[in-house]
Design a protein around this motif. Sequence first.
Motif, short mmCIF file in Angstrom:
data_model
loop_
_atom_site.label_atom_id
_atom_site.label_comp_id
_atom_site.label_asym_id
_atom_site.label_seq_id
_atom_site.Cartn_x
_atom_site.Cartn_y
_atom_site.Cartn_z
N LYS A 151 -10.68 -9.42 6.33
CA LYS A 151 -11.44 -8.24 6.99
C LYS A 151 -12.25 -7.95 5.78
CE LYS A 151 -7.98 -5.97 7.50
NZ LYS A 151 -6.98 -4.83 7.94
N PRO A 152 -13.83 -7.31 6.34
CA PRO A 152 -14.17 -7.08 7.82
C PRO A 152 -14.49 -8.45 8.36
CG PRO A 152 -15.74 -6.49 6.34
CD PRO A 152 -14.59 -6.80 5.30
N VAL A 153 -14.53 -9.60 7.77
CA VAL A 153 -14.98 -11.05 8.69
C VAL A 153 -13.83 -11.32 9.55
CG1 VAL A 153 -15.48 -13.36 8.01
CG2 VAL A 153 -16.02 -11.69 6.17
N MET A 154 -14.31 -11.44 10.55
CA MET A 154 -13.45 -11.69 11.82
C MET A 154 -12.61 -13.02 11.98
SD MET A 154 -16.63 -11.89 14.38
CE MET A 154 -16.02 -12.20 15.79
N GLY A 155 -12.25 -13.83 10.58
CA GLY A 155 -11.54 -14.93 10.91
C GLY A 155 -10.11 -14.75 11.47
N MET A 156 -9.35 -13.88 11.04
CA MET A 156 -8.07 -13.45 11.66
C MET A 156 -8.28 -13.34 13.37
SD MET A 156 -6.04 -11.27 9.05
CE MET A 156 -7.07 -9.90 8.63
N TRP A 157 -9.19 -12.67 13.64
CA TRP A 157 -9.51 -12.34 15.25
C TRP A 157 -9.85 -13.67 15.79
CZ3 TRP A 157 -9.06 -8.65 18.83
CH2 TRP A 157 -9.68 -8.76 19.97
N ASN A 158 -10.65 -14.42 15.29
CA ASN A 158 -11.16 -15.49 15.77
C ASN A 158 -9.66 -16.54 16.07
OD1 ASN A 158 -13.68 -15.08 15.99
ND2 ASN A 158 -14.36 -15.93 14.21
N HIS A 159 -8.94 -16.52 14.97
CA HIS A 159 -7.66 -17.38 15.04
C HIS A 159 -6.75 -17.14 16.25
CE1 HIS A 159 -4.91 -20.32 13.01
NE2 HIS A 159 -4.00 -19.61 13.98
N LEU A 160 -6.52 -15.70 16.15
CA LEU A 160 -5.79 -15.09 17.37
C LEU A 160 -6.46 -15.70 18.59
CD1 LEU A 160 -4.20 -13.01 18.96
CD2 LEU A 160 -5.81 -11.37 18.38
N CYS A 161 -7.77 -15.37 18.93
CA CYS A 161 -8.29 -15.76 20.06
C CYS A 161 -8.46 -17.33 20.57
CB CYS A 161 -9.73 -15.12 20.35
SG CYS A 161 -9.87 -13.51 20.10
N GLU A 162 -8.57 -17.83 19.47
CA GLU A 162 -8.76 -19.51 19.65
C GLU A 162 -7.51 -20.24 19.69
OE1 GLU A 162 -11.35 -20.55 16.66
OE2 GLU A 162 -13.16 -19.33 17.45
N LYS A 163 -6.17 -19.80 18.86
CA LYS A 163 -5.24 -20.59 18.55
C LYS A 163 -3.87 -19.81 18.69
CE LYS A 163 -7.67 -23.70 15.34
NZ LYS A 163 -7.78 -24.00 13.90
N ALA A 164 -3.92 -18.72 18.91
CA ALA A 164 -2.58 -18.12 18.90
C ALA A 164 -2.70 -16.91 20.27
CB ALA A 164 -2.58 -16.96 17.74
N ASN A 165 -3.02 -17.30 21.39
CA ASN A 165 -2.87 -16.46 22.39
C ASN A 165 -2.53 -17.16 23.72
OD1 ASN A 165 -2.91 -13.70 23.34
ND2 ASN A 165 -4.88 -13.84 24.37
N ASP A 166 -1.94 -18.47 23.55
CA ASP A 166 -1.69 -19.24 24.47
C ASP A 166 -3.06 -19.54 25.44
OD1 ASP A 166 0.94 -19.25 23.49
OD2 ASP A 166 1.75 -17.75 24.91
N GLY A 167 -4.14 -19.72 24.90
CA GLY A 167 -5.16 -20.03 25.54
C GLY A 167 -5.85 -19.03 26.71
N LEU A 168 -5.24 -17.75 26.64
CA LEU A 168 -5.86 -16.74 27.36
C LEU A 168 -6.87 -15.85 26.74
CD1 LEU A 168 -4.92 -15.37 29.98
CD2 LEU A 168 -3.68 -13.74 28.73
N ALA A 169 -8.00 -15.95 27.43
CA ALA A 169 -9.26 -15.34 26.83
C ALA A 169 -9.17 -13.86 26.91
CB ALA A 169 -10.32 -15.61 27.82
N VAL A 170 -9.69 -13.40 25.52
CA VAL A 170 -9.40 -12.03 25.32
C VAL A 170 -10.59 -11.17 25.88
CG1 VAL A 170 -9.28 -9.98 23.61
CG2 VAL A 170 -8.06 -12.48 23.40
N ASP A 171 -10.33 -9.96 26.62
CA ASP A 171 -11.48 -9.03 27.13
C ASP A 171 -11.71 -8.00 25.91
OD1 ASP A 171 -13.11 -7.42 28.46
OD2 ASP A 171 -11.67 -7.35 30.34
N LYS A 172 -12.78 -7.83 25.28
CA LYS A 172 -13.16 -7.15 24.32
C LYS A 172 -13.37 -5.72 24.88
CE LYS A 172 -15.23 -10.58 21.27
NZ LYS A 172 -16.70 -10.91 20.59
N THR A 173 -13.82 -5.84 26.00
CA THR A 173 -14.05 -4.23 26.66
C THR A 173 -12.56 -3.54 26.83
OG1 THR A 173 -14.06 -5.28 28.90
CG2 THR A 173 -16.06 -5.33 27.91
N GLN A 174 -11.79 -4.23 27.17
CA GLN A 174 -10.46 -3.51 27.11
C GLN A 174 -9.49 -3.38 25.98
OE1 GLN A 174 -8.30 -3.55 31.14
NE2 GLN A 174 -9.19 -5.64 31.11
#
Length: 593
Positions: A329-352
């Motif tokens: 942090k603050p680079v968003m690599g951890m967040w990207n890994h969560l969204c791309e590889k660690a959320n069972d393929g479910l897209a994340v809604d940033k607004t929520q």
Amino acid sequence: MSCTLVGPSGIRVPLEDGRAVILGRGLDTGVADKKCSRHQVKAVACYAEQDVVVTQLGPNPSFLNGEKLGRGQSGKLTHGGTLYLVNQSHPFTLDVSLSSNGTACNMPQRNLKASDKTKGGRSRKEAESSPTPKRSIKDFFSVSPSKASKRQLNTERDQSEVKRQKLDEQDEEERLAEEKLKQLQEFAEKKMTEENKDTHSSPSSSPAKACMKSSWQQTGNLLFYIAAGVKASDKIAGFDIDGCIITTKSGKVFPTAPDDWKILYPEIQPRLASLLKKGYKVVFFTNQLGIARGKLIPEVFKSKVEDILTTLQLPVQVFVASGPGVYRKPVMGMWNHLCEKANDGLAVDKTQSFYVGDAAGRPENWAPGKKKKDFSCSDRLFALNIGLKFYTPEEYFLGWKSAPYSLPDFDPRKLDSSCRLFDPPSASLTCTNTEVIVAVGYPAAGKSTFFHTHVVPKGYVYVNRDTLGSWQNCVSACERALKEGRSVAVDNTNPDPESRKRYLDVAKAAGVSCRCFLFTATLEQAKHNNRFREMAPSNSKHAKVNDMVFHSYKKNFVAPNVSEGFSEILQIHFVPHFKDSQSETLFRQFSEG
């Protein structure tokens, strides 16, 4: 059942069921041997198996009944077995005591009477089945009436009886606390089951299967943990750990031991539980640079994370940036890994989704009292890079009003790729006559890229200390090129008149002109470029520059002047250009808080 490691001097180290205990040099073991690390081994008791799993952490080996353990290796210890803490020295023998009926139980049963009764007269079974445990009398009186009455008893009463009663009271408090934790866990499991059955409880979330087993994984400098019960969600509630979920028990800024922590606010656990009920996935993101620097053993920090989640009794996913680079942090690599590889393929809604952290760029005395200046702004910038709503722990958990804050002066999002490259605009970057060009500017100011793009292709000999090793070699290379009638571009920082004079003298001796190219990138810009090189090494052949080098340049810098002997001074501006959109996306992020 109880498990205890007993040392040669009689020191006893109790081991609770399933809870990791770190042992090593210190007062708790009585070991002062310098060969023994303070974090020598991790011991985890399993009451069901009636054994203890010991994992080697320190650099020097431990032994289990004569069997050597290497770093990271594990072995099992059973009743009567001996753990030699380091190098077959400092033996600790495992004492496993069963319950009165000879069976293992999930909780230690200490000082229970034969009838196994609670103080309220109910049986233990009745107490455990009660939906709400009765409160201790201490919840209603600052001093227990029973204790007050004891003061009126005969002062010659047997002291051992008084001590025994005190121990019984302590055991009762521990038992009630354990029952409360068990009820919280059962409540959470019940709610999770209800949510799995009722897929309409969170209209915005798709049904997702819960993780069945806790596990750690690693990729590069990223460690991540998924606890049993974690489910994918399109709504992410992100939190920092240190200063947000936990703080030190010691009151010091940095923990003094692996167990020097406590939950920051009592509001945290119920608030996180409420988020899970609403269909959020709770995720912790933490920077732990000490792991890469060798100051923090990964296994020790993993145990700490597991203990924190055991205390919270909640299913949480945890991401740990263990070193520099794209995951920190603050680079968003951890967040990207969560969204791309660690959320069972479910897209994340940033607004929520949202993020909470204490590194928020707040000034000193941002709140009345003893509030210190935030050590950085990395958490706020992490949320800003991603595009998430941001809160501080005080704002989110306690309902405080937003505090003042400041962002870094340098904003990589505002760099213009279409601005003018140099001043004055009437100047020419190269010359048909033989000449020497001397660069002046911070490391990572863009000098090399500029020269190789605009000057070297015109036939100039490129002279650089990084490749030649010393300024003396650079001067010699410059002299040789001029003798051959070739122009020279000197790509060094050259912050002061003394360093520049070397090349002015060479040019004067050869009878050619010498121009200065002053690279105008600021210290903050140069540092950002340096971090970008580190994050995207494929985009640069440069090694990382130490902060000390940047500040040395700043300290020694004297602006060049034509009076030194230059025929012309050009200002060269940093104008970013990128190989691809991914490189630009990475470069445009705040990389330091």
